[in-house]
Design a protein around this motif. Structure first.
Motif, PDB file in Angstrom:
ATOM      1  N   ASP B 131      44.351  31.893  40.216  1.00 56.02           N
ATOM      2  CA  ASP B 131      44.778  31.829  38.822  1.00 56.02           C
ATOM      3  C   ASP B 131      46.268  32.180  38.770  1.00 56.02           C
ATOM      4  N   VAL B 132      47.077  31.146  38.663  1.00 55.41           N
ATOM      5  CA  VAL B 132      48.517  31.333  38.806  1.00 55.41           C
ATOM      6  C   VAL B 132      49.085  32.173  37.662  1.00 55.41           C
ATOM      7  N   ASP B 133      48.551  32.007  36.459  1.00 54.26           N
ATOM      8  CA  ASP B 133      49.069  32.789  35.333  1.00 54.26           C
ATOM      9  C   ASP B 133      48.846  34.280  35.550  1.00 54.26           C
ATOM     10  N   ASP B 134      47.623  34.624  35.959  1.00 55.64           N
ATOM     11  CA  ASP B 134      47.345  36.032  36.239  1.00 55.64           C
ATOM     12  C   ASP B 134      48.237  36.539  37.351  1.00 55.64           C
ATOM     13  N   MET B 135      48.332  35.742  38.370  1.00 53.78           N
ATOM     14  CA  MET B 135      49.111  36.122  39.533  1.00 53.78           C
ATOM     15  C   MET B 135      50.558  36.422  39.150  1.00 53.78           C
ATOM     16  N   ASN B 136      51.094  35.585  38.264  1.00 52.09           N
ATOM     17  CA  ASN B 136      52.507  35.729  37.927  1.00 52.09           C
ATOM     18  C   ASN B 136      52.801  36.895  37.005  1.00 52.09           C
ATOM     19  N   GLN B 137      51.771  37.609  36.612  1.00 54.23           N
ATOM     20  CA  GLN B 137      52.039  38.816  35.833  1.00 54.23           C
ATOM     21  C   GLN B 137      52.702  39.893  36.680  1.00 54.23           C
ATOM     22  N   VAL B 138      52.432  39.837  37.975  1.00 52.13           N
ATOM     23  CA  VAL B 138      53.041  40.834  38.855  1.00 52.13           C
ATOM     24  C   VAL B 138      54.487  40.442  39.113  1.00 52.13           C
ATOM     25  N   LEU B 144      54.129  35.192  47.677  1.00 53.25           N
ATOM     26  CA  LEU B 144      53.084  35.660  48.590  1.00 53.25           C
ATOM     27  C   LEU B 144      52.628  37.068  48.246  1.00 53.25           C
ATOM     28  N   SER B 145      53.565  37.936  47.884  1.00 54.44           N
ATOM     29  CA  SER B 145      53.120  39.293  47.570  1.00 54.44           C
ATOM     30  C   SER B 145      52.318  39.299  46.276  1.00 54.44           C
ATOM     31  N   LYS B 146      52.549  38.307  45.426  1.00 56.48           N
ATOM     32  CA  LYS B 146      51.755  38.218  44.208  1.00 56.48           C
ATOM     33  C   LYS B 146      50.317  37.801  44.491  1.00 56.48           C
ATOM     34  N   LEU B 147      50.102  37.239  45.665  1.00 57.77           N
ATOM     35  CA  LEU B 147      48.767  36.734  46.007  1.00 57.77           C
ATOM     36  C   LEU B 147      47.769  37.846  46.304  1.00 57.77           C
ATOM     37  N   GLY B 904      39.647  44.341  48.050  1.00 51.96           N
ATOM     38  CA  GLY B 904      39.204  43.690  46.830  1.00 51.96           C
ATOM     39  C   GLY B 904      40.185  43.830  45.694  1.00 51.96           C
ATOM     40  N   GLY B 905      40.084  42.899  44.770  1.00 53.48           N
ATOM     41  CA  GLY B 905      40.905  42.942  43.569  1.00 53.48           C
ATOM     42  C   GLY B 905      40.004  42.896  42.355  1.00 53.48           C
ATOM     43  N   LEU B 906      40.294  43.726  41.395  1.00 47.48           N
ATOM     44  CA  LEU B 906      39.511  43.741  40.164  1.00 47.48           C
ATOM     45  C   LEU B 906      40.461  43.398  39.027  1.00 47.48           C
ATOM     46  N   SER B 907      40.140  42.332  38.302  1.00 53.32           N
ATOM     47  CA  SER B 907      41.016  41.980  37.189  1.00 53.32           C
ATOM     48  C   SER B 907      40.242  42.017  35.893  1.00 53.32           C
ATOM     49  N   PHE B 908      40.929  42.423  34.848  1.00 47.68           N
ATOM     50  CA  PHE B 908      40.329  42.532  33.528  1.00 47.68           C
ATOM     51  C   PHE B 908      41.308  41.937  32.530  1.00 47.68           C
ATOM     52  N   ASN B 909      40.801  41.026  31.699  1.00 45.30           N
ATOM     53  CA  ASN B 909      41.650  40.430  30.673  1.00 45.30           C
ATOM     54  C   ASN B 909      40.913  40.495  29.356  1.00 45.30           C
ATOM     55  N   SER B 918      45.840  42.928  29.975  1.00 44.79           N
ATOM     56  CA  SER B 918      45.275  42.630  31.276  1.00 44.79           C
ATOM     57  C   SER B 918      45.551  43.771  32.236  1.00 44.79           C
ATOM     58  N   ALA B 919      44.612  43.964  33.127  1.00 43.23           N
ATOM     59  CA  ALA B 919      44.750  45.033  34.107  1.00 43.23           C
ATOM     60  C   ALA B 919      44.293  44.487  35.444  1.00 43.23           C
ATOM     61  N   PHE B 920      44.936  44.967  36.498  1.00 38.78           N
ATOM     62  CA  PHE B 920      44.577  44.483  37.823  1.00 38.78           C
ATOM     63  C   PHE B 920      44.622  45.641  38.811  1.00 38.78           C
ATOM     64  N   PHE B 921      43.522  45.795  39.533  1.00 35.45           N
ATOM     65  CA  PHE B 921      43.447  46.844  40.544  1.00 35.45           C
ATOM     66  C   PHE B 921      43.304  46.198  41.910  1.00 35.45           C
TER      67      PHE B 921
END
Lengths: 565, 1068
Positions: B131-138, B144-147, B904-909, B918-921
């Motif tokens: 999900d590129v939009d979520d990814m680009n929040q970082v 690559l580091s956003k991945l 693992g990654g946990l995302s919440f929108n 949105s939150a990402f762990f």
């Protein structure tokens, strides 16, 4: 219908696509390397030989300080001549060697460097011979010379390995199995055989001063015979070298360690050091000995290793006749400024208040951690400031220089002959040889700060010491005294030159001398109390674990560890 | 070849017939209509495709379209990102208006998987769609580091240094050499450790091909997985202007000042106890009487014996007579690390007409490192456009960037230069607090006096790096032409390039203030240039036969040519330090020190490939791929490799017997098997190589003392039988959707066995020093699972939310090395020797050290313990693993490994009216870290600074539970590399938290959103260092990259940044 007309064009494109895969497109050789064909000629063979020489300093651009050809760690720090120096945490593996804890990972890593660089030398010598056999058109005279040089180098590197480990595999140009066992091989006869072959093949002298010749090979053979305890053989070989060879002692002791006298009459075998030669880091300037300069407050800046021991300094005391104390009493008290000393002390050891060649007075601030490692600096590896021998590149330029490192000098040869005379010849000859060494020692002393570097030993400018060197009289010169005098003379003459540990072992004195040394010296340098007792196993260094592991064939180690390790 | 030609001839006839068919049965007609969305009205840029073909049209600004269809059987498929795809049969209609509903699943999105595009729901292999939009929040310069944490099975290592390279691994580690995935950007292959040239905002989609059934179409380079990136294309419609601005402030997540001693007298107490416990005299040259220590007035000059209280400051001269006052306690971390600014400005324009679409964008990104004088910036420009002339189209995707990096721990191209002992971070540890930053004249101060260690002032180090800029210009892009020969059959030819040139100038200043000084002014200059071109030709046929037979066939040919040249030069003895004099010219310095080297590599690859996907009614799937690669890296004996793959799928939920299960939205099983390859070794290793250099083979045989004669040696052993690494792997998995697709579960299990591993196992030293031949003997295995599980709320109502967890686990095991040895050591170590080992039966890069077994509490314990160097009360006890009664290096054991059990990654929108949150762990569990820095922070090698708790938590008779050994100056034994250096590196980090507000629609903009954001807000970990998120150390050897043998080692990392930022996205 327009589209159909395009179809033949598409077909053509498809054909190009499918047949564009031609082999030439995939032919891409390695870039920036030479291939075997380019080297299959005399120039290639000669260059291989040069690379075999280039490891005489023990530095092939890999490994660590343990590879040093000067043996400052395994021959000197491991003996009573010197401490590791510097400060406690720096180069801990050298401290492990000093404390006879040779099985630590760090010590094994240092040992591995020594092993690697010398077998690399063996391998390069063998590669030279192997390549030469394949190349046609090299004049016979050159073939003879090249083979002689390569065999000499092969013997030299093997001898360095043998001195360390004793039980070693021997490799010739015919070997293809590089996992040979070290069990059941006696390397010394093989080394001697290679040296004999080299003696037959080599010319008496060579145009290039760095190339080995017949006399060098003979002198080295004599040394190996001494180590092999073939004193009769050594007597013959070394008498020939001393009486008929081209060597003589330098006029004074300092010249043996002076850039202006590189390759002088006393040089038998030396590494040809070179600086400002196009290498960006000065790595041909005795790189593996670069740590052994005074530290911070000194003109050199770093790093304070290989500091002479108090025991060694005390050994330079002389009696009223200018003779050393052979009864061992010299170490009862520390040297005081009033004690008369052998002037070689101040060519060997940097002491506070004494001029350090022409670099000014040695000062307390030159020492990195005085409570730890005492007040002295190594001096034989120091060149005169005025000589311009320093590198202009490198991390600390002053540490790299063009003072040739001796691998064998004539004074050593004379003392080896004296040893052979005592064991198998005439002890009177031994006395004369030792006295020649002492007479030369009496020729000069360190000069004053700002004055000439070399002055007579009774020069009025000398305020820091009273020098005296006497010769042994014929009276009372018996076999026992001769041997005691010889041992002392070797120590004083060759101190810190990386021979002491091997000398002690050869004489069977290792355990007694070193355990006595540690027992006394730990009162002076508390950290030495951590030293292990020197035991039988310490007569040979442990083989590097990694090499044992790499020797494995079908799960079995081909290299077997030395006893006790 | 012949068969292929026959086949082709047949095909040509078929094409001809088909065209004839068109002209005879002229049932073609034109359909027009409008596409709208329920809430937003007319939709511009909607794709309309005739089902089973690639023929299509796009709606204009008002949502109108027009398309010619072959007949009433045609079905129009309307698709638009973010909306459900709708298929409408044409029948008798001439006007078809479509209403699109917002998409729930994105399952029908068309994604690019290699050379073809397929519906996401039709993929039978293991493909992660990011999900590129979520990814680009970082916020990061690097895509690559956003991945990290965004795709199951993909792990990413990176640190806080702006622009640092990333270690991306897909499904574990499969090679002793290079494990970087292959990146394909708009069809252009990029084999690199970073994609920093690429503006992340330009990215439209990212697909990660994880298993061979999808990746093997890339053949010999696909072993490590393939990441397909496509950049944003223009869309038909009015010109849109996009503005994105993000401004942030970054600070390190944690500092060494939390750990290290800050008070000089506390430090003296460490020194005092260390000496007293060892019965040594305490040095008095800095602190004076050890029983009544004081901070001296000056630390230099100093005679090494007693304190310096008075100095005539007028005698100062640089560099010969430095004078340094003492410091009451320098906080070196604080002197070096500061909050810093991150700025990201993006401007994009896109639009187009029926015949031409364009997307042009520009970015300026600037990030200051939290380390002083460390920064990077990037200017990038992109132009993507496409032109259509009936069945012929052509276009280009092109990006140009300039990237500059300065300082830090070294940049990506000189990676490990400054990662080791000499790095700025490690010098923070090395510097004692009594040392001031500057001397009395404002020059940098240092550790010149005895007992102050051998560190270099890290402030000085960073300062003098400030003008040592590494600049890289890079252009990547392709031009292509495509012809639709008949409906559904497309011929495409694409020519791509990846070219860059880089320049680095590093000027080095003397360090007279140091204990181990250097007194040289020198310059080194590196120049590199690369050109790689790729020519790809494909023939793609997409067709639906009958109602349900869907075919997607591909045939292709590709040629790749790679050339690189590097030159580095150095000179010393500069008379001016002015930047204008930073050139290598005789008059500027000492020309005798001038040194120039250049080197390069060339390689090439030719390939043919074919792929066939078939499905019946999206219920039964079968797919096959074959690729034949020829590589210049291998000798004529094994130059070509063939890489086949198959996969199949079954959508069981479509079966009639499942139709009664209304809660089941979708259930599909997938399975695949295939072979990929790896050829990432240096070029030209098929033959013996000879060479040498002034350091290792040249010699002054003539005794000149200043010149050398050339010497050669065998430098590398060749292997004419070199061939491909072969990765045979299988993948099985399922996709499950429940309750109107509100619950989604994906699970994949894989087993990858890599045979014929390319590696050069060490030879015994008796074989000489030539690089060992690279051989194909080793075997390595990776098994693991990737999964994701997500839940989303109903799409009705003002409050909507979704949550997704993406996780992966792998187990790596070395099965065989070279048939003789059962291990070899990794490429990295510390002062204590090797750290890692690669041993049969264990994972790559395992930690191989002594087993630490507590502290000797009393003499009885010491006496009863086997022989161990330096064993004494208060020191560390190590295990006699082999039971031979002697504790030594042979007792080293594998006591940990850097591979995590689970990442693992946990995302919440969530969104409510105009607000979105949105939150990402991200978390990593069960990975070990080897903390090399303990050599200094605990054991005080070189008189460095140490941990604060060394004062309180060291063993003594009064503190028998202390975790550190007795403070003992002569204890050189406890510091042996052991399990004491290993810590659990598990952590959970809140990577991102963002709150946004989208303004109600107004006339002068199309959309406007503002947001605030926090990154790396907190980290839960037991790790004692500053940051458990460690990138692997980039390490090169004679067989190529060896990074994976050096994972999880903390040499002093650049900590991650905590960034607070505000941003705005606007479209006009």
């Amino acid at each position: 219908m327009k589209k159909i007309k395009i179809t033949p064009g598409i077909l053509a494109l498809l054909l190009v696509m499918l047949f564009a895969c031609n082999e030439d497109f995939l032919d891409r050789p390695a870039q920036g390397n030479l291939d075997a064909t380019t080297l299959a000629n005399q120039d290639g063979v000669e260059a291989n030989l040069i690379s075999a020489y280039s490891l005489l300093d023990g530095w092939g651009n890999y490994g660590n300080w343990g590879g040093a050809a000067s043996n400052w760690i395994f021959g000197s720090v491991a003996s009573d001549d010197a401490y590791k120096g510097s400060e406690p945490g720096d180069q801990q593996p050298a401290a492990d060697v000093e404390l006879y804890q040779w099985a630590t990972a760090g010590a094994l890593d240092y040992l591995n460097s020594k092993w690697e660089v010398n077998y690399d030398g063996v391998n390069r010598a063998n590669a030279t011979i192997g390549l030469m056999r394949e190349v046609e058109g090299i004049p016979e005279e050159d073939q003879t010379r090249i083979e002689g040089e390569a065999l000499f180098l092969r013997a030299h590197y093997h001898f360095e390995i043998w001195k360390m480990w004793g039980n070693i595999p021997y490799y010739t140009e015919e070997d293809e199995d590089f996992r040979k066992t070290n069990v059941g091989t006696d390397a010394l006869p093989l080394i001697l055989a290679d040296l004999d072959a080299a003696i037959n093949l080599l010319p008496e002298s060579q145009a290039a001063v760095g190339r080995v010749n017949k006399w060098i090979a003979k002198a080295v053979k004599g040394r190996v015979q001494i180590y092999a305890e073939d004193y009769g053989g050594a007597l013959t070989t070394l008498r020939d070298v001393v009486n008929n060879g081209p060597y003589e002692l330098e006029e004074n002791f300092h010249f043996a360690f002076d850039v202006a006298h590189n390759n002088g009459p006393e040089t038998v075998l030396a590494y040809q050091a070179s600086v400002n030669d196009g290498n960006p880091n000065g790595e041909n300037g005795n790189r593996n000995d670069r740590l052994n300069f005074p530290h911070s407050g000194s003109p050199f800046g770093c790093c304070g290793f290989h500091q002479p021991s108090q025991n060694l300094v005390n050994a330079f005391k002389v009696d009223a006749d200018g003779l050393p104390f052979l009864d061992g009493s010299w170490d009862d008290t520390d040297l005081t400024p009033d004690d008369p000393v052998d002037p070689r002390l101040d060519w060997t050891v940097g002491r506070d208040g004494v001029p350090f060649l022409d670099w000014g007075l040695h000062e307390p601030g030159w020492i990195r951690d005085r409570p730890y490692s005492g007040p002295y600096s190594a001096k034989k590896n120091i060149y005169e400031q005025a000589s311009g021998a320093s590198s202009s590149v490198g991390w600390a330029t002053y540490q790299l220089h063009s003072l040739n490192l001796h691998l064998l000098r004539f004074a050593d040869v004379m003392l080896l002959l004296a040893e052979a005379e005592i064991m198998a010849g005439d002890i009177e000859n031994a006395r004369l040889l030792i006295n020649q060494i002492r007479a030369r020692a009496a020729a000069a002393a360190q000069g004053p700060d700002g004055g000439p570097v070399v002055v007579p030993i009774d020069d009025s400018s000398i305020t820091w010491a009273t020098y005296n060197v006497g010769e042994y009289p014929a009276a009372g010169w018996d076999a026992q005294r001769a041997m005691e005098a010889l041992k002392m003379e070797r120590r004083l003459e060759l101190a810190t030159e990386g021979h002491r540990f091997y000398d002690l072992r050869r004489w069977g004195d290792l355990k007694e001398v070193l355990n006595t040394y540690i027992a006394k010296e730990q009162d002076r340098r508390a950290y030495l109390s951590a030293a292990f007792a020197v035991e039988d196993r310490h007569s040979l260094y442990p083989l590097p674990t990694v090499q044992i592991e790499l020797s494995k064939v079908e799960g079995e180690n081909r290299l077997i560890q030395n006893p006790g390790w | 070849m012949l068969n292929l030609l026959n086949w082709k001839r047949g095909l040509t006839s078929l094409l001809f017939l088909t065209f004839l068919g068109f002209t005879i049965h002229a049932q073609q007609k034109t359909i027009t209509g409008q596409v709208t969305s329920e809430d937003e009205g007319p939709l511009p840029g909607v794709n309309i495709v005739i089902q089973g073909t690639v023929t299509g049209a796009v709606t204009d600004v008002d949502g109108n379209y027009s398309i010619t269809v072959p007949g009433p059987d045609a079905v129009l498929v309307f698709s638009y990102i973010g909306y459900s795809t709708v298929a409408i049969p044409v029948g008798d209609q001439n006007v078809i208006n479509a209403v699109l509903l917002p998409d729930v699943t994105a399952l029908d999105e068309i994604v690019v998987t290699g050379y073809t595009a397929v519906r996401r729901s039709d993929i039978t292999g293991a493909v992660a769609v990011v999900d590129v939009d979520d990814m680009n929040q970082v916020t990061s310069v690097s895509v690559l580091s956003k991945l990290e944490g965004r795709a199951a099975g993909v792990t990413v290592g990176s640190n806080g240094q702006p622009g640092s390279y990333n270690t991306v691994r897909i499904r574990g580690v499969s090679s002793f050499t290079d494990n970087d995935p292959l990146y394909i950007v708009d069809g252009v292959p990029i084999e690199t450790r970073d994609l920093n040239y690429l503006n992340p905002n330009d990215i439209e989609s990212i697909q990660v091909l994880k298993d061979p059934s999808t990746a093997s179409v890339y053949g010999s380079r696909a072993n490590n997985g393939v990441i397909i990136l496509t950049t944003k294309k223009g869309r038909q419609g009015k010109a849109r202007l996009n503005v994105d601005v993000n401004l942030g402030v970054a600070a390190p997540v944690k500092g060494l000042d939390d750990i290290l001693i800050q008070d000089p007298l506390d430090y003296h107490e460490i020194v005092r106890r260390s000496h007293v416990n060892a019965d040594l005299d305490v040095p008095e040259n800095i602190y004076g009487d050890p029983n009544n220590p004081t901070i001296p007035n000056y630390i230099w000059p100093n005679d090494g014996v007693s304190q310096t209280m008075t100095v005539d400051e007028s005698t100062y001269s640089w560099p010969d007579n430095l004078i340094m006052r003492s410091s009451p306690g320098t906080n070196w971390w604080d002197e070096v690390f500061d909050p810093s600014l991150v700025q990201d400005y993006n401007l994009g324009m896109s639009g187009g007409t029926e015949n031409a679409v364009y997307n042009v964008s520009a970015q300026y990104y600037n990030q200051d490192g939290t380390m002083k004088h460390n920064w990077m910036d990037r200017y990038s420009l992109r132009a993507n456009s496409e032109f259509n002339f009936g069945r012929l189209s052509f276009g280009e995707n092109f990006a140009f960037s300039r990237l500059r990096t300065v300082g830090g721990l070294g940049n990506y191209s000189t990676t490990n230069q400054r990662m080791g002992e000499g790095s700025v971070v490690n010098n923070i540890i090395k510097m004692q607090p009594v040392i001031p930053v500057y001397d009395i004249d404002g020059y940098f101060a240092g550790a010149k006096a005895n007992t102050l260690g051998n560190g270099t002032n890290p402030v000085r180090q960073a300062y003098y790096d400030k003008d040592n800029v590494n600049t890289r210009y890079q252009a990547v892009g392709n031009v292509y032409a495509a012809l639709e020969i008949i409906d559904g059959l497309q011929l495409k030819s694409s020519f791509g390039i990846n070219t860059f040139s880089g320049l680095f100038k590093g000027f080095n200043y003397p360090t007279p203030e140091n204990s181990e000084p250097t007194m040289v002014w020198s310059l080194n200059e590196n120049y590199e240039t690369q050109l790689e071109w790729t020519w790809t030709n494909t023939l793609n046929y997409v067709k639906t036969f009958g109602a349900n037979h869907n075919i997607n066939a591909l045939l292709g040919y590709e040629a790749i040519d790679f050339k690189r040249n590097n030159m580095n030069a150095s000179m010393a003895g500069y008379v001016s330090t002015d930047q204008a004099a930073w050139y290598i010219r005789d008059a500027l310095g000492d020309p005798s020190t001038k040194n120039v080297n250049s080197y390069g590599s060339v390689s090439s690859l030719t390939s043919m490939f074919a792929k066939l996907d078939y499905n019946f009614a999206s219920k039964y799937y079968i797919s096959g791929t074959i690729r034949r690669d020829g590589s210049s890296k291998f000798g004529p004996n094994n130059r070509y490799g063939v890489f086949p793959a198959f996969s199949a799928g079954w959508r069981i939920s479509e079966e009639s017997f499942m139709s009664s299960l209304t809660w089941l939205s979708d259930l599909r099983f997938r399975g695949g098997w295939g072979i990929t390859g790896n050829q990432s070794i240096p070029s030209g290793r098929t033959a013996n190589q000879f060479g040498g250099g002034t350091t290792d083979t040249f010699y002054d045989i003539s005794g000149t003392n200043s010149s050398l004669i050339t010497g050669y040696r065998l430098t590398a052993l060749g292997n004419p039988d070199l061939k491909w690494e072969e990765n045979v792997s299988m993948n099985i998995g399922f996709d499950l959707s429940l309750l109107d697709r509100r619950i989604n579960v994906m699970l994949d299990y894989y087993n990858r066995t890599v045979d014929d591993l390319l590696y050069g196992p060490a030879l015994p030293a008796t074989a000489g020093r030539a690089s060992p031949p690279i051989v194909n003997i080793g075997t390595m295995e990776n098994r693991g699972i990737d999964f994701s599980i997500g839940y989303r709320s109903a799409l009705t109502g003002e409050f909507q939310w979704e949550i997704e967890f993406i996780g992966s686990h792998y187990k790596n095991e070395i099965i065989k090395i070279d048939g003789v040895q059962d291990f070899f050591y990794g490429p990295v170590g510390g002062r204590g020797g090797n750290i890692t080992i690669n041993q049969i039966g264990y994972p790559i890069g395992s930690f191989y050290v002594m087993n630490h077994d507590g502290i000797f509490q009393n003499q009885g314990e010491v006496d009863s313990h086997p022989t161990q160097d330096g064993k004494a009360v208060g020191r560390f006890r190590f295990v006699d693993t082999n039971g031979d009664g002697i504790v030594n290096a042979e007792d080293r054991d594998i006591v940990g490994n850097p591979h995590p059990d689970l990442t693992g990654g946990l995302s919440f929108n969530a969104s409510w009216r105009g607000l979105d949150l949105s939150a990402f762990f991200f978390g990593s569990l069960g990975n070990d870290i080897f903390v090399v820095q303990k050599e200094f922070t605990v054991f005080r090698l070189f008189s460095t600074n140490v941990r604060q708790d060394r004062l309180t938590d060291s063993w003594s008779t009064d503190n028998p539970d202390g975790k550190y050994p007795l403070l003992d100056q002569t204890d050189q034994f406890s510091s042996v590399f052991s399990s004491f250096y290993i810590e659990d590196g598990s952590y959970l980090r809140m990577k991102n938290l963002q709150l946004g507000y989208t303004l109600p629609k107004m006339s002068w903009f199309q959309s406007l959103r503002i947001y605030i954001q926090a990154q790396n807000l907190f980290t839960l970990t037991k790790y004692s260092g500053i940051d458990p998120a460690l990138p692997a150390i980039s390490t090169d050897g004679s067989t190529g990259n060896q990074t994976d043998q050096a994972m999880g080692i903390d040499y002093g990392a650049y900590p991650a940044n905590r960034i607070f930022s505000i941003g705005i996205n606007a479209t006009f």
